[in-house]
Write a protein that holds these residues in place. Structure first.
Motif, mmCIF file in Angstrom:
data_model
loop_
_atom_site.group_PDB
_atom_site.id
_atom_site.type_symbol
_atom_site.label_atom_id
_atom_site.label_comp_id
_atom_site.label_asym_id
_atom_site.label_seq_id
_atom_site.Cartn_x
_atom_site.Cartn_y
_atom_site.Cartn_z
ATOM 1 N N ASP A 116 0.785 -1.110 0.122
ATOM 2 C CA ASP A 116 -0.054 -0.168 -0.090
ATOM 3 C C ASP A 116 0.874 1.314 -0.185
ATOM 4 O OD1 ASP A 116 -1.908 1.721 0.449
ATOM 5 O OD2 ASP A 116 -2.665 0.981 2.161
ATOM 6 N N PHE A 117 0.974 1.942 -1.098
ATOM 7 C CA PHE A 117 1.885 3.200 -1.128
ATOM 8 C C PHE A 117 1.234 4.370 -0.766
ATOM 9 C CE2 PHE A 117 3.529 -0.043 -4.535
ATOM 10 C CZ PHE A 117 4.703 0.038 -4.413
ATOM 11 N N LYS A 118 1.944 4.951 0.295
ATOM 12 C CA LYS A 118 1.467 6.219 0.539
ATOM 13 C C LYS A 118 2.553 7.378 0.771
ATOM 14 C CE LYS A 118 -3.138 5.259 2.116
ATOM 15 N NZ LYS A 118 -3.235 4.323 3.342
ATOM 16 N N LEU A 119 1.963 8.502 0.501
ATOM 17 C CA LEU A 119 2.901 9.636 0.875
ATOM 18 C C LEU A 119 3.328 9.705 2.248
ATOM 19 C CD1 LEU A 119 2.298 12.333 -1.870
ATOM 20 C CD2 LEU A 119 4.580 11.252 -1.501
ATOM 21 N N ALA A 120 4.562 9.971 2.751
ATOM 22 C CA ALA A 120 4.690 10.005 4.143
ATOM 23 C C ALA A 120 3.967 11.033 4.732
ATOM 24 C CB ALA A 120 6.399 10.224 4.266
ATOM 25 N N GLU A 121 3.467 12.212 3.833
ATOM 26 C CA GLU A 121 3.004 13.290 4.498
ATOM 27 C C GLU A 121 1.563 13.155 4.410
ATOM 28 O OE1 GLU A 121 5.470 14.961 2.003
ATOM 29 O OE2 GLU A 121 6.892 15.853 3.714
ATOM 30 N N ASP A 122 1.030 11.976 3.887
ATOM 31 C CA ASP A 122 -0.501 11.921 3.608
ATOM 32 C C ASP A 122 -1.195 11.878 4.944
ATOM 33 O OD1 ASP A 122 -3.139 10.946 3.212
ATOM 34 O OD2 ASP A 122 -2.254 9.458 1.683
ATOM 35 N N SER A 123 -2.148 12.967 5.015
ATOM 36 C CA SER A 123 -2.740 13.414 6.370
ATOM 37 C C SER A 123 -3.535 12.130 6.807
ATOM 38 C CB SER A 123 -3.397 14.568 6.100
ATOM 39 O OG SER A 123 -4.552 14.260 5.063
ATOM 40 N N LYS A 124 -4.155 11.261 6.035
ATOM 41 C CA LYS A 124 -4.828 10.162 6.380
ATOM 42 C C LYS A 124 -4.145 8.882 7.063
ATOM 43 C CE LYS A 124 -8.731 11.241 3.017
ATOM 44 N NZ LYS A 124 -7.738 11.570 1.955
ATOM 45 N N LEU A 125 -2.637 9.111 7.070
ATOM 46 C CA LEU A 125 -1.934 7.876 7.480
ATOM 47 C C LEU A 125 -2.331 7.314 8.897
ATOM 48 C CD1 LEU A 125 1.629 8.811 6.727
ATOM 49 C CD2 LEU A 125 0.163 7.071 5.705
ATOM 50 N N ALA A 126 -2.340 6.023 9.079
ATOM 51 C CA ALA A 126 -2.743 5.473 10.165
ATOM 52 C C ALA A 126 -2.175 3.903 10.182
ATOM 53 C CB ALA A 126 -4.137 5.197 10.459
ATOM 54 N N LEU A 127 -1.606 3.600 11.258
ATOM 55 C CA LEU A 127 -1.268 1.960 11.131
ATOM 56 C C LEU A 127 -2.140 1.172 11.898
ATOM 57 C CD1 LEU A 127 2.344 2.236 12.360
ATOM 58 C CD2 LEU A 127 1.632 1.808 10.171
ATOM 59 N N GLN A 128 -2.946 1.754 12.885
ATOM 60 C CA GLN A 128 -4.122 1.113 13.292
ATOM 61 C C GLN A 128 -5.510 1.668 13.340
ATOM 62 O OE1 GLN A 128 -3.342 -0.263 17.473
ATOM 63 N NE2 GLN A 128 -2.147 1.464 17.678
ATOM 64 N N ARG A 129 -6.653 0.831 13.262
ATOM 65 C CA ARG A 129 -7.892 1.508 13.348
ATOM 66 C C ARG A 129 -8.646 0.712 14.498
ATOM 67 N NH1 ARG A 129 -10.585 1.205 8.002
ATOM 68 N NH2 ARG A 129 -9.357 2.807 7.350
ATOM 69 N N TYR A 130 -9.274 1.041 15.229
ATOM 70 C CA TYR A 130 -10.010 0.525 16.466
ATOM 71 C C TYR A 130 -9.045 -0.473 17.141
ATOM 72 C CZ TYR A 130 -13.628 2.452 13.377
ATOM 73 O OH TYR A 130 -14.460 2.928 12.669
ATOM 74 N N GLY A 131 -7.884 -0.130 17.190
ATOM 75 C CA GLY A 131 -7.014 -0.981 18.232
ATOM 76 C C GLY A 131 -6.398 -2.229 17.313
ATOM 77 N N GLN A 132 -6.763 -2.291 15.880
ATOM 78 C CA GLN A 132 -6.399 -3.310 15.162
ATOM 79 C C GLN A 132 -5.287 -2.804 14.346
ATOM 80 O OE1 GLN A 132 -7.639 -7.059 14.730
ATOM 81 N NE2 GLN A 132 -7.996 -6.570 16.857
ATOM 82 N N TYR A 133 -4.237 -3.519 14.079
ATOM 83 C CA TYR A 133 -3.223 -2.954 13.155
ATOM 84 C C TYR A 133 -3.917 -3.299 11.636
ATOM 85 C CZ TYR A 133 0.432 -1.403 16.302
ATOM 86 O OH TYR A 133 0.997 -0.746 17.269
ATOM 87 N N LEU A 134 -3.462 -2.429 10.846
ATOM 88 C CA LEU A 134 -4.079 -2.408 9.281
ATOM 89 C C LEU A 134 -2.825 -3.164 8.646
ATOM 90 C CD1 LEU A 134 -5.375 1.179 8.967
ATOM 91 C CD2 LEU A 134 -6.750 -1.006 9.323
ATOM 92 N N TYR A 135 -1.611 -3.260 9.044
ATOM 93 C CA TYR A 135 -0.703 -3.682 8.145
ATOM 94 C C TYR A 135 0.310 -4.716 9.075
ATOM 95 C CZ TYR A 135 -1.936 0.511 5.618
ATOM 96 O OH TYR A 135 -2.485 1.333 4.982
ATOM 97 N N ASP A 136 1.034 -5.481 8.352
ATOM 98 C CA ASP A 136 1.885 -6.488 9.180
ATOM 99 C C ASP A 136 3.457 -5.997 8.901
ATOM 100 O OD1 ASP A 136 -0.257 -7.957 9.393
ATOM 101 O OD2 ASP A 136 -0.026 -8.604 7.570
ATOM 102 N N GLY A 137 3.804 -5.029 7.909
ATOM 103 C CA GLY A 137 5.164 -4.792 7.769
ATOM 104 C C GLY A 137 4.923 -3.165 7.407
ATOM 105 N N LEU A 138 6.085 -2.377 7.496
ATOM 106 C CA LEU A 138 6.211 -1.214 7.310
ATOM 107 C C LEU A 138 7.484 -0.909 6.508
ATOM 108 C CD1 LEU A 138 5.017 1.800 7.595
ATOM 109 C CD2 LEU A 138 5.942 1.685 9.785
ATOM 110 N N ILE A 139 7.411 -0.191 5.121
ATOM 111 C CA ILE A 139 8.603 0.102 4.768
ATOM 112 C C ILE A 139 8.797 1.621 4.624
ATOM 113 C CG2 ILE A 139 9.923 0.068 2.325
ATOM 114 C CD1 ILE A 139 8.594 -2.569 1.826
ATOM 115 N N ILE A 140 9.721 2.325 5.178
ATOM 116 C CA ILE A 140 9.788 3.570 5.040
ATOM 117 C C ILE A 140 10.884 4.092 4.050
ATOM 118 C CG2 ILE A 140 10.081 5.712 6.550
ATOM 119 C CD1 ILE A 140 9.188 4.323 8.786
ATOM 120 N N PHE A 141 10.657 4.535 3.207
ATOM 121 C CA PHE A 141 11.503 5.050 1.959
ATOM 122 C C PHE A 141 11.172 6.557 1.905
ATOM 123 C CE2 PHE A 141 12.391 1.151 -0.741
ATOM 124 C CZ PHE A 141 13.105 0.518 0.366
#
Lengths: 437, 684
Positions: A61-86
């Motif tokens: 899931d590609f997102k801009l680092a400044e995307d204002s809708k960035l979230a790793l979790q929702r309702y206490g559940q993680y949306l992702y299993d991995g994170l790549i920060i480029f």
């Protein structure tokens, strides 16, 4: 009410395939990966790396680092299993993301690939510092190596490093040796010596140093020689894995495709080792390799099959444990010759290396010590690049019962003989005494 | 929003700078061709959509890679299906025709009548820019591919006006009349559409209309953005590559369709070309197509064809005496017309000019320009070369355009001679030399020195360039490494002719953490323009430093070796308690024999004494009770044996009590019988 329950059922039906993709012990590979970029053109310039990930079944899931809708979790559940920060230049993430939430993400056992570059922001440095990695404070510094740079017609700075000092671990870098040097252009880092979870995967050569290539040095550089780490990995105690690279270009299509010749070496390679290095490293970080799982500890007396509730001292026992390694698709038998078991009460009484049947079963046999008390079978397996196994099972050991000692001691035969001859004499004498005439 | 835009801009700038470190653009080369085969890989022999198929086929065609035969069957089937179906959308028809233009699935007189009428109706009724675009460009494609049809647009001028009506004052265009949002990408599409309208018009379009479009184009160029290195691009929501490519395509076809010609600023056209070349090799198929297609448009247009000056190598080795090579070609790498290349200036790092106005020689075989001899005062170091291309404009039919000046950073490398290298230990107060050793830095030496904290260590050497000037390397480090892996780095500074480092150990004891012992000495000399950079293990020095005071800082923690941290531990096996020592079994058996002897002696004694059992009762009753009595005693003794062998105490006692009662009874009877018998005997 009917409607509600029906919609709940519908939603759960809809969520089912999503849930089945999520991170689990049975299927430890990350599936959903968030890729944070500071420019969407990275998606195109690093496309080979991303497409190898996609072809291995990752959902990027590609997102801009400044995307204002960035979230790793929702309702206490993680949306992702991995994170790549480029996103080396990002000063602040958009949305609810900050360095603490990334640390929490790793603390929850999820994985991270972080790439800095020259002039990396304080945010990126901060995240790296949490993992025990210290980037050179001088923001204009780069790794320079006048002895093992990559011979190139257009680079006159010796900042494109041809590094070949790789960690010797099949788990991290795969069984196939990386023949060609890995090209690197970026910032140096050092590892915190008190942190023993982090280790260098790609180190610089002894002649490397970290400095600004376009200005004269006025004081000795902070980082020199093979103390410079170019790419490091960290495996947390909860087996979360982190890769930290000082170069974003290392993952780029340009360096993946580029040929390489290390200065002073006659070997010229058509293709740099970058693609193999990055691919193998991503396999490791996303738990496609080096993730071990152990079955329960099995033990019984020699000749029996059931596990006893208690052992007696000096019993002969057989011990076995099954260890499997995740291959990305299935659990494969793990083969090694350094798995050890301890028979432990306060300190190990017995420590034995297990032999393997090459089908994942590790076994040994030994005699229970002649000390009674509550013991533990302990398998503590730590190996470079592998997840840590720590298993234990408690078992009491008792002394001999009264009737378990030797019954007829030969040394006592004279005493027995004395008793019985006296008894026989008495029997004979009773006749003689009563009926003699 | 602003900040994000700025950050993105900065990063793209960085990227361009990275991809193009020397800021010299290289034309499209074989690496692009090999990458194209990876990027445009069809899934199972065909592409997902006709749009993708067109992009792939077009890019491969431009790059001169022939893959048509592998792809034509599946893709052509799709093309024929779309063109045959009356319900196909305009977009699909347009891409089907585009693919057909390359693959030639249908051609000749077989004009798809339905398609033509559909496109014509589309052009007439269109309200959206995209509808205009697909239908007009579709008709142009039909005209190119199929002969003998009347495709003229009856009301070309009306269509031209309605497309023009979507334009904005800043030169950008809207997608539809109800949508106020304007886009640069749309402007590109609009130019292409208008070009199509002009070429399909039965009579000339009003020149004033065309003129307004031209002024719009010039306005659009005002929104052009610029990077520091002189590249230009258009930015838009579709991304800079797509947007810029769209504008360039539009401009090329617009310029091709009308006769008066466009007058566009040449430096900006070169800047746009450099932008696309600076992108490198995109990994994304869409970006790849846009890059290649835009460059192809620039290669063959009617306003100005950019020429690119490139250097195969920007690193000149003075030891190898290689000439400096320069190539001039079009963006796609094809041959440039006859021209001259001049090295206007060569500036060294201090900014003074070393070479002025030198024309480069031309080698026709390799199509390179070269500078074969450098002036005598040309030394190692970093330079900026400024090239100029001299074009003979009258000789060419096409309007070529070049950068006014191309600045190229050049690094000149050479072998640096190292002389008079020596290392010495000095006495501090008088400065007298205690021990001095000559060094050969090209080899690892085995120098062995010793010093205490009152002495000094002096290292000196001389570096000279091939011209005999003093050379100051970027990297000149002396490293002292203690046995405990603690390292200290010192800079060797150059002053005058000599590079010298004096270590006064008295001032350094604290820095060395009062660690006495053996230090390895390592010298590293390196520079970007030094071909013989070296890392030399000179030897070692034994330092005798004072004891560490209480409050002095401790040496820093050294990282542990990861290999030694893991790995199997030494095995432990339990040492069992040694069982008590027992006599040999034979000894016990001998004693058992000895114990049995008295019993045997007893039996023998009895026989010797002549014992008998003559008084055993003869009457049946008495004899029975005597037998039972002795049997009872025997049973008790047997019980004892059994007790020893297997019975436990409780069973034994139970049996014994029963036997006891029985014995008491029969014992009493036996004894009373015996007593009665003896009384009878006495009384008798």
């Amino acid at each position: 009410m009917m409607n509600l329950s029906r919609s709940v059922a519908l939603i759960s039906l809809f969520l089912l395939p999503l849930l089945s993709f999520s991170f689990s012990v049975d299927n430890p590979t990350d599936r959903r990966v968030l890729v944070l970029l500071d420019d969407l053109s990275l998606k195109s310039s690093h496309s080979i790396f991303f497409s190898t990930l996609k072809s291995r079944g990752f959902d990027l899931d590609f997102k801009l680092a400044e995307d204002s809708k960035l979230a790793l979790q929702r309702y206490g559940q993680y949306l992702y299993d991995g994170l790549i920060i480029f996103a080396p230049s990002t000063e602040r993430f958009g949305g609810s993301l900050d360095s603490k939430s990334i640390a929490d993400f790793v603390d929850s056992g999820r994985d991270l690939i972080l790439s800095a570059d020259t002039s990396a922001s304080d945010l990126i440095r901060g995240i790296a510092l949490e993992c025990g990695v210290d980037f050179d404070e001088d923001s204009s510094a780069m790794v320079i190596d006048h002895s093992s740079f990559s011979v190139s017609d257009v680079d006159g700075d010796h900042t494109l490093i041809a590094a070949d000092d790789l960690v010797k671990s099949h788990a991290i870098l795969g069984k196939t040796k990386i023949e060609a040097p890995v090209l690197f252009r970026g910032v140096a880092h050092s590892l915190n010596p008190t942190n023993n979870l982090v280790l260098k995967v790609l180190s610089a050569s002894p002649s490397a140093y970290s400095a600004n290539p376009s200005s004269k040095l006025s004081s000795p550089p902070q980082l020199t020689g093979s103390a410079i780490s170019l790419v490091s990995v960290m495996q947390a105690r909860n087996n979360a894995r982190v890769v930290i690279s000082g170069s974003l270009q290392l993952f780029s299509d340009k360096l993946f495709r580029s040929g390489v010749q290390k200065a002073g070496s006659p070997n010229k390679y058509e293709k740099s080792g970058n693609e193999q290095f990055a691919t193998e490293l991503s396999k490791w970080v996303f738990h496609e390799r080096g993730h071990l799982k152990a079955g329960s500890l099995v033990h019984h007396r020699v000749g029996e099959t059931d596990e006893p509730a208690i052992y007696r001292i000096k019993d002969d026992l057989e011990f076995s444990v099954e260890i499997l390694e995740w291959s990305g698709k299935s659990w494969e038998p793990y083969v090694a010759d350094d798995v050890q078991v301890q028979f432990y009460m306060m300190s190990p009484y017995v420590l034995k290396t297990l032999s393997t049947d090459k089908k994942g079963l590790f076994h040994t046999s030994f005699k229970v010590p002649d000390v009674y008390g509550v013991f533990q079978f302990k398998v503590e397996y730590e190996k470079l690049g592998y997840t840590t196994l720590s298993l234990s099972k408690q078992i009491p050991v008792r002394p001999y019962r009264h009737n378990e000692y030797e019954r007829f001691i030969p040394t006592a035969y004279p005493y027995y003989g004395a008793c019985f001859t006296t008894m026989a004499g008495f029997f004979v004498f009773s006749f003689v005494y009563l009926y003699h005439k | 929003m602003m900040a994000r835009g700025l950050a993105r801009f900065l990063v793209s700038l960085l990227l361009v700078a990275i991809c193009n470190a020397a800021s010299v653009s290289q034309p499209i080369s074989d690496s692009h061709r090999s990458a194209a085969l990876d990027v445009f890989v069809p899934l199972d022999g065909s592409y997902k959509s006709l749009e993708e198929a067109y992009e792939a086929l077009r890019s491969l065609e431009i790059l001169g890679i022939d893959k048509k035969s592998d792809l034509s069957s599946g893709t052509c089937e799709n093309v024929v299906k779309v063109l045959g179906s009356p319900s196909s959308a305009l977009k699909d028809v347009f891409y089907a025709l585009s693919v057909n233009g390359i693959l030639k699935c249908k051609s000749g007189d077989d004009v798809p009548k339905d398609v033509v009428s559909k496109l014509q109706a589309g052009a007439k009724d269109a309200k959206l820019l995209l509808d205009f675009y697909y239908s007009i460009r579709g008709l142009v494609l039909v005209k190119e591919q199929f002969s003998g049809t009347d495709l003229t647009l009856g009301d070309a001028e009306a269509i031209f006006r309605s497309v023009k009506a979507l334009s904005q004052s800043d030169g950008r265009w809207r997608y539809s009349s109800n949508n106020a949002e304007s886009s640069t990408f749309a402007a590109g599409l609009a130019f292409e559409t208008l070009a199509g309208v002009i070429s399909l018009a039965p009579s000339e379009i009003d020149q004033s209309l065309i003129q307004t479009v031209k002024t719009g184009i010039l306005k659009l160029f005002d929104s052009l953005r610029k990077y520091d290195d002189g590249t230009f691009y258009f930015d838009g929501s579709e991304g800079p590559i797509s947007t810029t490519a769209s504008v360039i395509r539009g401009l090329t076809s617009f310029a091709a369709s009308e006769s008066t010609g466009l007058n566009l600023p040449g430096d900006k056209i070169v800047g746009l070309a450099k932008f696309f070349l600076g992108v490198g090799i995109p990994g994304d198929a869409k970006d790849f197509f846009n890059q290649i297609d835009a460059l192809a448009s620039l290669e063959d247009n009617r306003f100005s064809v950019p020429l690119i000056l490139s250097l195969p190598s920007t690193v000149i080795s003075l030891t190898k005496k290689e000439p400096l090579k320069v190539k001039v070609s079009t963006v796609l790498g094809s041959k440039a017309p006859a021209l001259g290349v001049k090295l206007a200036q060569a500036l060294n790092s201090k900014g003074s000019s070393v070479i002025n106005n030198q024309e480069l020689k031309f080698d026709a075989d390799s199509a390179t320009y070269f500078l074969d001899s450098f002036p005598k005062n040309f030394d190692v170091g970093k330079y900026t070369f400024v090239f100029e291309i001299l074009l003979d404009e009258s000789a060419n039919e096409k309007a070529y355009i070049t950068e006014a000046q191309t600045k190229v950073p050049i690094a000149a490398t050479g072998a640096i001679s190292i002389e008079n290298a020596e290392i010495a230990v000095l006495d501090s107060d008088v400065g007298s030399v205690e021990s001095q050793k000559k060094l050969d830095l090209t080899k690892d030496g085995g120098v062995s020195l010793s010093a205490n904290h009152l002495q000094k260590l002096r290292l000196s050497f001389q570096l000279t360039t091939p011209l005999g000037l003093v050379f100051k390397p970027h990297q000149a480090f002396l490293k002292l490494k203690h046995e405990s892996q603690v390292e200290h780095i010192f800079l060797v500074k150059t002053s005058g002719k000599k590079a010298e480092l004096v270590l006064d150990f008295l001032g350094l004891v604290e820095k060395l953490y009062y660690l006495s012992g053996k230090y390895e000495i390592q010298l590293t000399i390196g520079d970007a323009s030094m071909e013989n950079s070296l890392l030399s293990n000179i030897g070692h020095i034994e330092l005798d430093l004072p004891e560490r005071p209480e409050k002095a800082p401790l040496p820093p923690l050294q990282p542990t070796d990861p290999y030694s941290r893991y790995g199997p531990k030494a095995e432990i096996s339990h040492i069992f308690r040694i069982p008590e020592k027992l006599p040999a079994k034979q000894l016990s058996l001998i004693f058992l024999g000895l114990i049995v002897l008295p019993f045997i002696a007893f039996l023998i004694g009895l026989t010797r004494l002549g014992v008998n059992i003559k008084s055993f009762p003869s009457s049946v009753g008495a004899a029975t009770s005597a037998l039972l009595f002795h049997g009872g005693i025997g049973a008790v003794l047997l019980l004892y044996v059994l007790f020893w062998l297997k019975l436990d105490l409780f069973t034994t006692l139970k049996a014994l009590s029963l036997l006891g009662v029985f014995l008491l009874f029969v014992g009493h009877r036996t004894l009373s019988n015996l007593a009665a018998a003896s009384n009878k005997l006495k009384s008798a």
